[in-house]
Write an enzyme that holds these catalytic residues in place. Structure first.
Site, PDB file in Angstrom:
ATOM      1  N   SER A 105      -4.714  -6.787   0.348  1.00  0.00           N
ATOM      2  CA  SER A 105      -4.388  -6.816  -1.078  1.00  0.00           C
ATOM      3  C   SER A 105      -3.006  -7.400  -1.319  1.00  0.00           C
ATOM      4  O   SER A 105      -2.072  -7.178  -0.533  1.00  0.00           O
ATOM      5  CB  SER A 105      -4.434  -5.393  -1.649  1.00  0.00           C
ATOM      6  N   TYR A 126      -3.728 -11.703  -6.596  1.00  0.00           N
ATOM      7  CA  TYR A 126      -3.646 -11.520  -8.041  1.00  0.00           C
ATOM      8  C   TYR A 126      -2.786 -12.636  -8.609  1.00  0.00           C
ATOM      9  O   TYR A 126      -1.799 -13.053  -7.994  1.00  0.00           O
ATOM     10  CB  TYR A 126      -3.016 -10.165  -8.390  1.00  0.00           C
ATOM     11  N   THR A 152      -8.801 -12.420  -7.284  1.00  0.00           N
ATOM     12  CA  THR A 152      -9.387 -11.420  -8.175  1.00  0.00           C
ATOM     13  C   THR A 152      -9.154 -11.861  -9.615  1.00  0.00           C
ATOM     14  O   THR A 152      -8.014 -12.087 -10.026  1.00  0.00           O
ATOM     15  CB  THR A 152      -8.766 -10.036  -7.934  1.00  0.00           C
ATOM     16  N   LYS A 228     -13.445 -13.117  -6.866  1.00  0.00           N
ATOM     17  CA  LYS A 228     -13.910 -11.730  -6.962  1.00  0.00           C
ATOM     18  C   LYS A 228     -13.789 -11.224  -8.402  1.00  0.00           C
ATOM     19  O   LYS A 228     -12.748 -11.389  -9.041  1.00  0.00           O
ATOM     20  CB  LYS A 228     -13.075 -10.833  -6.047  1.00  0.00           C
ATOM     21  N   HIS A 252     -15.001  -4.125 -10.196  1.00  0.00           N
ATOM     22  CA  HIS A 252     -13.748  -3.515  -9.742  1.00  0.00           C
ATOM     23  C   HIS A 252     -13.908  -2.015  -9.509  1.00  0.00           C
ATOM     24  O   HIS A 252     -13.013  -1.205  -9.784  1.00  0.00           O
ATOM     25  CB  HIS A 252     -12.621  -3.779 -10.744  1.00  0.00           C
TER      26      HIS A 252
END
Length: 350
Positions: A105, A126, A152, A228, A252
């Protein structure tokens, strides 16, 4: 030893602080979509074949060209040091032991380079307000040897997660966003009646991410690109047209738009139109769930929360071993020798 992945949540709940437990378990709004993920998966039926002569099913496959011992990757999840002192390093080691990819992440509590040294990894990105930081993260992921970039796209803002709001949840001082400049952020500053993590996300994330930005990432990055957060087939088609090699059908984990469809309910329509690989995320809790996703056309799944619960009791490797055993048995019972055979099974709705 746990007998199912659900057991780890019960075990972890005895150890974790209430605020951390709610941060992991919670969804957005009234948690309608969170609950729907589970009920929709339970409603999927898979009709087994018989007399196929299968004695030793082989769950191995390739995900985005990456060899995987089973069609599963560890989902990107933030701040894993909340549940284990080693944070992401512990879960990456478990993924390596299980022979599956681990997705790092952007908000990991350990630097991506250290995590990438432990396992076969993909990096989840992100879209940040600071584009230079986005560029830096892409470069770091490439240099660290990550095998794919997963963008994402369903978090223009963080969904309103009422458990965190009611708990006035904030990160403890020792848990930081290790990949970002200025690791100590608003996420560490508690405000009554607010989620400090959501406050940090609002200041760090750029809400206006568009298809043009995704195309820029495709030009900028040499790695296979995964998008995603897809639920609408039209978006799956756009992602493929923008150069994505794969999409992840995901709501999510019920943590963004409450009222969105269950991911498994959106899967078949996306598979039908997507000119790329399709993975499923949200709600997967067993080997039978993996079988269901494969039978509906997914090439694999991401699994998240159950592994955080298992981490909390030092059992991440055990949990992935259990998942492998469950999937292998499900394939055996369905009469499938390989992952490709599972895609030929007939599905329905109970």
């Amino acid at each position: 030893m746990a007998s199912s992945l659900d057991d780890y949540e019960q075990l972890a709940s005895l150890l974790l602080p209430a605020g951390v437990r709610d941060f992991v378990a919670g969804g957005s709004g009234s948690e309608t979509t969170l609950r729907r993920n589970r009920s929709a998966l339970d409603a999927v039926t898979v009709t087994p074949r018989v007399l196929t002569g299968v004695s030793s099913p082989d769950p191995s496959t390739r995900l985005l060209g990456t060899p995987a011992a089973m069609p599963v990757a560890v989902a990107p999840m933030a701040y894993q040091q909340l549940v284990h002192p080693d944070g992401e390093l512990a879960l990456a080691r478990a993924a390596a032991h299980a022979g599956i990819p681990y997705v790092i992440s952007t908000l990991s509590s350990r630097p991506l380079e250290k995590i990438a040294a432990e396992a076969t990894t993909w990096f989840q990105l992100y879209w940040l307000r600071d584009r230079s930081m986005v560029e830096s993260l892409i470069d770091r992921a490439e240099q660290a040897g990550c095998a794919a970039l997963m963008v994402t796209v369903d978090v223009p803002v963080m969904g309103r997660r009422l458990r965190d709001v009611r708990n006035s949840f904030q990160l403890p001082a020792e848990v930081v966003a290790a990949n970002l400049v200025g690791a100590r952020t608003e996420a560490h500053v508690g405000v009554a009646g607010a989620s400090a993590v959501a406050t940090h996300t609002a200041s760090a994330f750029e809400p206006s991410l568009s298809w043009n930005d995704l195309e820029w990432i495709r030009r900028r990055c040499r790695l296979p690109l995964v998008v995603k957060g897809i639920l609408d087939p039209r978006d799956a088609r756009c992602a493929a047209e923008a150069g994505a090699e794969a999409v992840v059908v995901s709501n999510h984990g019920g943590r963004q738009l409450d009222g969105a469809p269950a991911s498994i309910d959106a899967l078949a329509a996306v598979v039908e139109v997507a000119n790329c690989e399709v993975l499923l995320d949200s709600g997967v809790r067993s080997g039978t769930d993996v079988l269901r996703a494969l039978a509906l056309g997914a090439s694999g799944v991401l699994i998240g929360r159950p592994l955080l619960w298992a981490m909390a009791v030092d059992a991440a490797a055990e949990a992935l071993g259990l998942l492998t055993a469950e999937l292998t048995q499900a394939m055996m019972l369905a009469g499938c020798a390989t992952v490709a055979d599972v895609a030929e099974l007939t599905t329905g709705r109970a």
